[in-house]
Design a protein around this motif. Structure first.
Motif: not given
Length: 682
Positions: A135-145
């Motif tokens: 869930m951490w990499p998913m959250s980081i990737v989504n907000n990085s987008l």
């Protein structure tokens, strides 16, 4: 439209096909009626205003591609620019996002299998431990987008805005855009709102196109592995057919967006006029009339938006049915084939076809693949609709840069009433580089040699003006309104094009203009005296605050520094200072610059006669040669020459008799002898 829908829905069970046909017909009729209203409105604007020539069609076409070819190098100036780096980061984030979607599809299938098989250990390992880590990499990737898209939009806006400012505020281009070329009716909105919207849409457009393309390839590959290569092929083929239908029946929202922005600009302009001319409107009691004007302008926006959202409603229903729900039915069929067709199941699933938990896992995983593939293709197709809206912003911004480029090259276009029957307006393009007039730079002299005084609308005020003023020859200019006094100064200041003859004058920094209503800049009180210089430039010229206070004492304004809180005080000086104080600040600014020639246009009309005399005497002491437009007889003694216009094409340039101060403003009278005289019959 109402009759068709009524007939269809009177049936007990209208078919899906009938509903789709009715929607297509409704969109078609609404679109045609809207286009007819736009055409009628356009014809009225052409007759009643000085409008443009035929506008180019706004949409995703060859013109749009050409406009983007010009704008993209501004947004992304090079391979190693910040914007190129952001694009590379965005591409990386998009690929990471797609990889996580693929992972989540497989993960979801595993969780479903664990639940169906009641395997608590597998469920905890997947749903709790693995998902808790991911869930951490998913959250980081989504907000990085989101972060990268926002940074890209801001960078695009920064590049475009600064590029526009460099062109708009290059020399006097801003003046020519507003006064010589009338293609841009609302330059302020183009420079602020339209560039912002273009940059924001461009940044989103990149991700809206790039991510679906990446998703299509990756999810099609994974889906082909799971249930056969024909499944993604059928799905993509369906969406392509849907896209063709949408393209054929969707209204031209790009054109409507461009019209919307123009109407918004017109509405903003009506309010800015009220602010600019509030005093005059108040004196005339024109509030009701101005209210009618702004309400009528706003009503055009309301009518336009009402028709556009009606079209969007009808078009949105058709989009949803065709792209979303019919696509869902197709997806159900493709996912069910491995289960219900034994031959297909044996071919693609082997011996595992009888294991319910495995079937559930495969169905969950494959449905996620197919949903993501469908969404990607659907987004890509619907992006075409967004692209037409984006084309509207592109058209507006491209037009801004085209006009700025033309004007900076000496080409301007004006729409003027022609002599044809009906008064239809026509656009006339003027290329100043092809004009016969010449400008020579020489210190200490101003010479007009057979120069026609012609307005940008090609109205001839004087056919042939010739005179010579050297240093020390202070000249008073008089004449009725509209005779060419201000036009003479605009030609002298290179504001208006020179249609013929020869003008000899000093360089621009040795001419200074002081208008009746002085311009007071945003900034400190010191800035009002040294404008357009900065404090560091003033110090380099030897002007400390002590020297500046001496200038204020000369115009009897020494008290202002203490009254307003010091040199660094910042206020709205146009409201703080009185009319006479503003004019005396402008004269102090003149003494600071100490040009060879000063053009004084009724610049002491609000100043008492005694202080006026002090300022004119000080200008003569500084060696400033004066060109003064005024009807005050008190100024005659400060000038030696008179340039007089009668408003009918005649002018007279002569030396004045110091003893004759009673009739210097009448034409053809007085004891003095003319130095040169010319008459033109227009």
């Amino acid at each position: 439209m109402a009759q068709v829908l009524s007939t269809l829905f009177k049936q007990k069970a209208p078919t899906t096909g009938a509903i789709i046909i009715a929607l297509i017909y409704a969109i078609y009729k609404t679109k045609k009626r809207f286009q007819k209203n736009l055409a009628t409105s356009s014809n009225k604007d052409t007759r009643n205003k000085r409008s443009k020539q035929k506008q180019q069609k706004v949409g995703v076409n060859a013109n749009f591609v050409d406009q983007m070819r010009k704008l993209l190098p501004i947004c992304v100036p090079g391979t190693f620019s910040k914007e190129a780096g952001l694009l590379a980061i965005l591409a990386t984030v998009l690929i990471a996002r797609t990889w996580l979607d693929i992972w989540f599809s497989g993960f979801n299938g595993s969780v479903v299998k664990a639940i169906v098989s009641r395997n608590r250990k597998a469920f905890i390992a997947k749903a709790i431990i693995e998902f808790g880590m991911m869930m951490w990499p998913m959250s980081i990737v989504n907000n990085s987008l989101k972060l990268t898209i926002s940074a890209l939009a801001l960078s695009f806006r920064e590049r475009l805005t600064k590029h526009a400012h460099n062109q708009y505020l290059n020399g006097i281009t801003f003046y020519k855009v507003s006064n010589l070329d009338n293609r841009l009716q609302n330059a302020d909105q183009l420079l602020t709102q339209d560039i912002d919207k273009f940059a924001d849409n461009l940044s989103h457009l990149y991700s809206d196109i790039a991510k679906p393309v990446v998703d299509i390839f990756l999810f099609a590959y994974k889906l082909g592995e799971a249930i056969g290569n024909e499944a993604p092929f059928f799905m993509i083929a369906y969406f392509v057919m849907s896209g063709v239908l949408l393209r054929a029946f969707s209204p031209p929202f790009g054109r409507y967006t461009a019209i919307q922005q123009k109407l918004e600009g017109d509405f903003r302009f009506t309010h800015s006029r009220i602010i600019t001319h509030s005093e005059e409107i108040a004196f005339y009691g024109g509030a009701e009339r101005e209210k009618d004007v702004v309400n009528n302008t706003f009503q055009k926006i309301v009518n336009h938006e009402r028709k556009v959202y009606t079209l969007r409603f009808l078009n949105g229903i058709f989009d949803s049915v065709l792209v979303k729900y019919c696509a869902t039915m197709t997806a159900y069929y493709l996912l069910a084939r491995p289960v219900f067709d034994p031959r297909y199941a044996t071919k693609h699933m082997g011996a595992l076809q009888d294991d319910p938990t495995k079937l559930m896992e495969d169905y969950s995983r494959n449905s996620s693949y197919l949903i993501n593939l469908s969404q990607a293709v659907g987004r890509l197709i619907l992006t075409g609709r967004d692209l037409t809206r984006f084309a509207g912003y592109t058209s507006r911004v491209a037009e801004l840069f085209d006009v700025l480029g033309d004007v900076s090259k000496g080409k301007y276009s004006r729409t003027m009433l022609s002599d044809v029957e009906g008064g239809v307006s026509q656009s006339k393009t003027v290329d100043t580089s092809e004009m016969k007039g010449k400008v020579l730079v020489q210190d200490g002299v101003i010479i007009f040699d057979k120069v026609p005084i012609v307005t940008p609308n090609s109205d001839v005020l004087l056919k042939d003006l010739s005179f010579k003023v050297s240093t020390g020859m202070n000249c008073l200019i008089s004449g009725p309104n509209g005779c060419g006094k201000s036009s003479l100064f605009r030609i002298l200041g290179d504001l208006w094009p020179l249609f013929g003859g020869t003008v000899t004058k000093p360089s621009a920094d040795k001419l200074f203009y002081v208008p009746q209503k002085p311009y007071l800049a945003l900034g400190s009180f010191r800035d009002q005296i040294i404008y357009p210089h900065t404090p560091s430039e003033a110090r380099a010229r030897g002007y400390t605050d002590v020297e500046l206070i001496n200038l204020l004492e000369t115009v009897h304004l020494g008290y202002l520094v203490e009254r307003e809180g010091g040199w660094d005080a910042v206020q709205d000086w146009a409201d703080v200072l009185s009319g006479g104080e503003k004019q005396r600040v402008a004269m102090a600014r003149l003494f600071y610059h100490r040009p060879q020639f000063a053009i004084l246009d009724e610049c002491t009309s609000a100043v008492s006669v005694d202080i006026e005399a002090i300022m004119y005497e000080h200008a003569r002491k500084l060696g400033i040669t004066l060109f003064t437009v005024s009807h005050r007889t008190s100024l005659v003694r400060h000038h030696e020459y008179l340039l007089r216009f009668d408003g009918e094409g005649h002018y007279e340039f002569k030396e004045m008799d110091p003893e004759d101060t009673t009739t210097p403003f009448g034409f053809g009278h007085g004891k003095t002898q003319p130095i040169s005289k010319a008459e033109t019959n227009l």
